[in-house]
Design a protein around this motif. Structure first.
Motif, mmCIF file in Angstrom:
data_model
loop_
_atom_site.group_PDB
_atom_site.id
_atom_site.type_symbol
_atom_site.label_atom_id
_atom_site.label_comp_id
_atom_site.label_asym_id
_atom_site.label_seq_id
_atom_site.Cartn_x
_atom_site.Cartn_y
_atom_site.Cartn_z
ATOM 1 N N GLY B 16 -2.183 8.401 -1.057
ATOM 2 C CA GLY B 16 -2.663 7.053 -1.940
ATOM 3 C C GLY B 16 -1.716 6.448 -2.702
ATOM 4 O O GLY B 16 -1.727 5.491 -3.496
ATOM 5 N N GLU B 17 -0.537 7.451 -2.937
ATOM 6 C CA GLU B 17 0.456 6.891 -3.988
ATOM 7 C C GLU B 17 1.324 5.815 -3.084
ATOM 8 O O GLU B 17 1.476 5.725 -1.698
ATOM 9 C CB GLU B 17 1.527 7.792 -4.319
ATOM 10 N N ASN B 18 2.261 5.084 -3.862
ATOM 11 C CA ASN B 18 3.198 3.935 -3.039
ATOM 12 C C ASN B 18 4.438 4.710 -2.835
ATOM 13 O O ASN B 18 4.998 5.651 -3.715
ATOM 14 C CB ASN B 18 3.232 2.937 -4.161
ATOM 15 N N ALA B 19 5.141 4.295 -1.946
ATOM 16 C CA ALA B 19 6.474 4.843 -1.535
ATOM 17 C C ALA B 19 7.481 3.597 -1.484
ATOM 18 O O ALA B 19 7.199 2.758 -0.839
ATOM 19 C CB ALA B 19 6.518 5.300 -0.029
ATOM 20 N N THR B 20 8.444 3.956 -2.073
ATOM 21 C CA THR B 20 9.706 2.719 -2.386
ATOM 22 C C THR B 20 10.695 3.253 -1.482
ATOM 23 O O THR B 20 11.341 4.336 -2.297
ATOM 24 C CB THR B 20 9.772 2.193 -3.704
ATOM 25 N N MET B 21 11.540 2.596 -0.701
ATOM 26 C CA MET B 21 12.697 2.923 -0.335
ATOM 27 C C MET B 21 13.723 1.775 -0.372
ATOM 28 O O MET B 21 13.392 0.614 -0.287
ATOM 29 C CB MET B 21 12.581 3.392 1.364
#
Lengths: 113, 111
Positions: B16-21
């Motif tokens: 449910g969280e956002n992932a940023t790479m």
């Protein structure tokens, strides 16, 4: 076939032996790439074909490595006098013209013992 | 040699969280691509952004490109356990078609 096919999926060979790894790209794709990948690392570029010719072979580590694509479709990566350090997953990819996204095969896991 | 450098090397989040790479590169590019890899075998192409584009969307993926900073980011929104994989950026340099990969970010999404 529907995707890029690589054979064999696994290869175990003794140090000093010769191996050939095969790649069948997607039909009609003119660009073909070979990479090798060690555990925990990104794919390391080896060679890029545009049609039958090697457009860039700057990634081949030494003269034990050679690749061909005689008819502009199937490619073979050849490794002579294999060393334990050659153990890795060898990945092949193809794309329509070399400027778009590439489609990868499942790789050949080479183990040199 | 590897052109791109992903950051972070590993990322662990909840579903449910956002992932940023993030990805940084060194030379002028024609385009930048993001790939996903499960279990250390074949890579899957996710999205391509050209050097004259600044942002691109595909489903839950959003990619940005800042050519002045030579960097790109991949955002995965509303992450799922199935997004667990390694993510790589790859660049096609101006004038060449060789696709050069970074070292990747390992994403773990926990249920």
């Amino acid at each position: 076939g529907a995707g890029v096919s690589q054979t064999p999926s696994n290869k175990v060979t003794e140090k000093g032996k010769y191996v050939e790894l095969r790649c069948d790209p997607i039909s009609g794709h003119t660009a073909l790439y070979w990479y090798r990948q060690s555990l925990g690392q990104g794919p390391e570029f080896l060679i890029y074909f545009q049609g039958t010719g090697a457009a860039d072979d700057s990634g081949l580590p030494n003269d034990r490595f050679f690749a061909v694509r005689p008819e502009g479709s199937v490619s073979t990566l050849k490794i002579q006098r294999t060393e334990r350090g050659d153990s890795a997953v060898y990945l092949c990819a193809s794309s329509f013209a070399g400027d778009g996204g590439a489609f990868f095969g499942q790789g050949t896991r080479l183990t040199v013992v | 040699s590897q052109q791109g450098e992903e950051d972070p090397q590993a990322l662990s989040i909840q579903e449910g969280e956002n992932a940023t790479m993030n990805c940084s590169y060194k030379t002028s590019i024609n385009n930048l691509q993001w790939y996903r890899q499960n279990s250390g075998r074949g890579l899957v192409h996710l999205i391509l952004i050209r050097s004259n584009e600044r942002e691109k969307h595909s489903g839950r993926l959003r990619v940005t490109l800042d050519t002045s900073k030579k960097s790109s980011s991949l955002l995965i929104t509303a992450s799922r356990a199935a997004d667990t994989a390694s993510y790589f950026c790859a660049t096609v340099n101006s004038g060449y078609s060789t696709l050069t990969f970074g070292k990747g970010t390992m994403l773990l999404v926990s249920p």
